[in-house]
Structures are given as C-alpha cells and as structure tokens.
Design an enzyme around this catalytic site. Sequence first.
Site, PDB file in Angstrom:
ATOM      1  N   GLY A  31     -56.483   1.817  11.465  1.00  0.00           N
ATOM      2  CA  GLY A  31     -57.668   0.983  11.248  1.00  0.00           C
ATOM      3  C   GLY A  31     -57.637   0.251   9.924  1.00  0.00           C
ATOM      4  O   GLY A  31     -56.582   0.103   9.315  1.00  0.00           O
ATOM      5  N   HIS A  34     -55.792  -5.517   9.024  1.00  0.00           N
ATOM      6  CA  HIS A  34     -55.534  -6.727   8.239  1.00  0.00           C
ATOM      7  C   HIS A  34     -54.599  -7.632   9.039  1.00  0.00           C
ATOM      8  O   HIS A  34     -54.181  -7.281  10.155  1.00  0.00           O
ATOM      9  CB  HIS A  34     -54.950  -6.367   6.866  1.00  0.00           C
ATOM     10  CG  HIS A  34     -53.776  -5.451   6.924  1.00  0.00           C
ATOM     11  ND1 HIS A  34     -52.565  -5.821   7.470  1.00  0.00           N
ATOM     12  CD2 HIS A  34     -53.626  -4.153   6.543  1.00  0.00           C
ATOM     13  CE1 HIS A  34     -51.722  -4.818   7.396  1.00  0.00           C
ATOM     14  NE2 HIS A  34     -52.346  -3.783   6.850  1.00  0.00           N
ATOM     15  N   GLY A  36     -51.560  -8.267   8.856  1.00  0.00           N
ATOM     16  CA  GLY A  36     -50.282  -7.663   9.252  1.00  0.00           C
ATOM     17  C   GLY A  36     -50.429  -6.940  10.593  1.00  0.00           C
ATOM     18  O   GLY A  36     -49.590  -7.088  11.494  1.00  0.00           O
ATOM     19  N   HIS A  37     -51.520  -6.174  10.749  1.00  0.00           N
ATOM     20  CA  HIS A  37     -51.761  -5.488  12.033  1.00  0.00           C
ATOM     21  C   HIS A  37     -51.944  -6.528  13.147  1.00  0.00           C
ATOM     22  O   HIS A  37     -51.416  -6.372  14.249  1.00  0.00           O
ATOM     23  CB  HIS A  37     -53.060  -4.668  11.986  1.00  0.00           C
ATOM     24  CG  HIS A  37     -53.034  -3.484  11.083  1.00  0.00           C
ATOM     25  ND1 HIS A  37     -53.898  -3.336  10.028  1.00  0.00           N
ATOM     26  CD2 HIS A  37     -52.267  -2.364  11.102  1.00  0.00           C
ATOM     27  CE1 HIS A  37     -53.678  -2.181   9.435  1.00  0.00           C
ATOM     28  NE2 HIS A  37     -52.691  -1.568  10.051  1.00  0.00           N
ATOM     29  N   GLY A 149     -44.740  -2.085  11.574  1.00  0.00           N
ATOM     30  CA  GLY A 149     -44.426  -3.000  10.476  1.00  0.00           C
ATOM     31  C   GLY A 149     -43.283  -2.460   9.623  1.00  0.00           C
ATOM     32  O   GLY A 149     -43.143  -1.242   9.437  1.00  0.00           O
ATOM     33  N   ASP A 152     -43.426  -0.050   6.170  1.00  0.00           N
ATOM     34  CA  ASP A 152     -43.140   1.388   6.260  1.00  0.00           C
ATOM     35  C   ASP A 152     -41.770   1.549   6.923  1.00  0.00           C
ATOM     36  O   ASP A 152     -41.663   2.084   8.030  1.00  0.00           O
ATOM     37  CB  ASP A 152     -44.237   2.082   7.061  1.00  0.00           C
ATOM     38  CG  ASP A 152     -45.581   1.943   6.392  1.00  0.00           C
ATOM     39  OD1 ASP A 152     -45.824   2.617   5.393  1.00  0.00           O
ATOM     40  OD2 ASP A 152     -46.387   1.104   6.845  1.00  0.00           O
ATOM     41  N   ARG A 189     -54.683   0.159   2.323  1.00  0.00           N
ATOM     42  CA  ARG A 189     -55.046   0.724   1.017  1.00  0.00           C
ATOM     43  C   ARG A 189     -55.394  -0.368  -0.003  1.00  0.00           C
ATOM     44  O   ARG A 189     -56.047  -0.083  -0.999  1.00  0.00           O
ATOM     45  CB  ARG A 189     -53.918   1.594   0.466  1.00  0.00           C
ATOM     46  CG  ARG A 189     -53.787   2.921   1.193  1.00  0.00           C
ATOM     47  CD  ARG A 189     -52.793   3.826   0.497  1.00  0.00           C
ATOM     48  NE  ARG A 189     -52.744   5.140   1.115  1.00  0.00           N
ATOM     49  CZ  ARG A 189     -52.012   5.444   2.174  1.00  0.00           C
ATOM     50  NH1 ARG A 189     -51.254   4.528   2.735  1.00  0.00           N
ATOM     51  NH2 ARG A 189     -52.048   6.664   2.691  1.00  0.00           N
TER      52      ARG A 189
END
Length: 282
Positions: A31, A34, A36-37, A149, A152, A189
């Site tokens: 959740g 952003h 990127g998601h 992504g 990570d 974050r």
Amino acid sequence: MNIFYGKAALIDFLKSIKTTHSTIGFVPTMGALHQGHLALMQKSLYENEHTVVSIFVNPTQFNNPEDLAKYPRTLEEDVKKLTALSPKIILYAPTVEDIYDGQPVSQSFDFDGLENQMEGKFRPGHFNGVGTIVKRLFEIVEPTNAYFGEKDFQQLQIVKKMVAKNNLKVNVVGCPIYREPNNLAMSSRNERLSDHERETAAIIFQTLKIAKEKFKSKSATSVSEWVQKSFEKNPMLILEYFVIADEATLLPCLRKNKNKKCRAFIAIVVNNIRLIDTISLN
Ligand code: PAF
C-alpha cells in the site's frame, strides 16, 4: 472495482472469471501506492486479461517494530488511485488473520545464500517474511505473471529463487525503478520524509551515478571507500551499506569480469527511515 478482504471470496471470484487461456497479472504491494506501483499495474493491465493487486502490510517481514508501526497505511487513498487507474483491477486487501490463519509466523527458506547479503545482514528474518507472504499470495491468486520493482533488486532475485525451488508456475517480471523529480527512488517510506530530508536524499542517486562512472576505471574497494567518505561529510544521511555485487549471486564483485553483471546497492538511514537504491554498473 472489485475489492476482497478475505481469500475465500477472492478465490471463488477468480475461478468464476478464469478461462483456460486467460492470464492473471499480479502486483503485490504493502500500500501507500505511488507512481512506481501504478507503473507495475499498468504493465500488468496491458499484458494480462485480469490484474490482481494486493495491499497488505506484512508483519513477518519487519525486523523493527517501530518501522512496522510507522509504515504508512492509506487504504482509502489507495482505493481512489486504483479506481482512477482502472476499474478492471481486482483488489485483495486481507487482514493478518486471513493470510496467516492464526499467529503471523514466517516459514524458513533456503535461498542459496541470496538472503545472507545486504538487506539480509541488516534485517534479520526479513527475507523469510517476504518468502512466506509472497508464496502465500501466489497460492491464493495463482498468477500467470507477477510484477516486482527493481528498487528491491535483492527481493526480486529471492522471489525468482523461491519460484524456481518450489516449481511454482508463475513468471516473475522485474520492472525499472521509478524516481521522483530529484531522482530519489520512489518508495512508500518517502512519505515519512520531511521536505528537507526528501531534497537531501537526492544525494543517494547522485552518489550512485558517480560511483558507476568511477567503477569504469577503479576497483570496487576504491569506489566503496569513496562512497563511505562522501557520506561521512553528510551527518543527516547515515550509510548502512554500499556494496558492488554480482547480480546473479549477490556476492561482492571483487574482480571485474566482462561475463559478470555488477550492480551497486546502497542503504541509507535518514531520521530512522531506511531508504535503499541500486544501479546497474554494466
Ligand atoms: O516490496 C514489497 O512491497 C513487499 O516486500 C511485498 C513484495 C509486497 C511483500 O510484502
């Protein structure tokens, strides 16, 4: 948009829409969505008939209770973003009980040593938690393709290893890092950073880009020493690690070899908020 809070109803729904040839794309998230998601979801929507997104802050992958407590939880906002992106998205936002059927505990995995490097060293138990939740979600959703992504990158390699070792029938797709206008890698974050911290954190990617240039003519050790010294000058950004590693094994790249793909990995702590980033060096 169809939203499910329990696995039984989701599984029934997926059975009802699946045909022999249809493909299911899956984007697991925690959740605080952003861009990127959303880019992972766009790719999944384009490449599959159906797209499932999960939102679940998985307690077993947090080694630091404060990090878990402070992890942003913005389900209402996330639902708005998903609805605006596509009403076709199927959202699974389970409770801890629905996922773990009791106490949330991790399974123990052997990822052939990938789990012992970098994040694994600094976050004991983290990858057992990631392996546990991703395997569980794959069993529930049974996706054809799953999107992760590359920020990570270690997690991506670990998920690929878990899939191979368990003979799971899912294609794991790694996707490029999305960056903020100042090139800070997008992360949920980042929401916890003040404006000043967010601006200062631009140094992370600037450092990675210079490190990449330096690595063309210098050794991994000398580049690492330079990075270490650069961060000593900036007490706001605490360097946890900077490692140049082989993309396949994640072991340090001690010698350059044209058949080996090397990548730089960095973890920085700003005001107790951990930020990671990575860059390919080939
Ligand atoms: O990358 C993340 O957001 C999480 O580690 C994941 C893959 C959703 C598992 O909880």
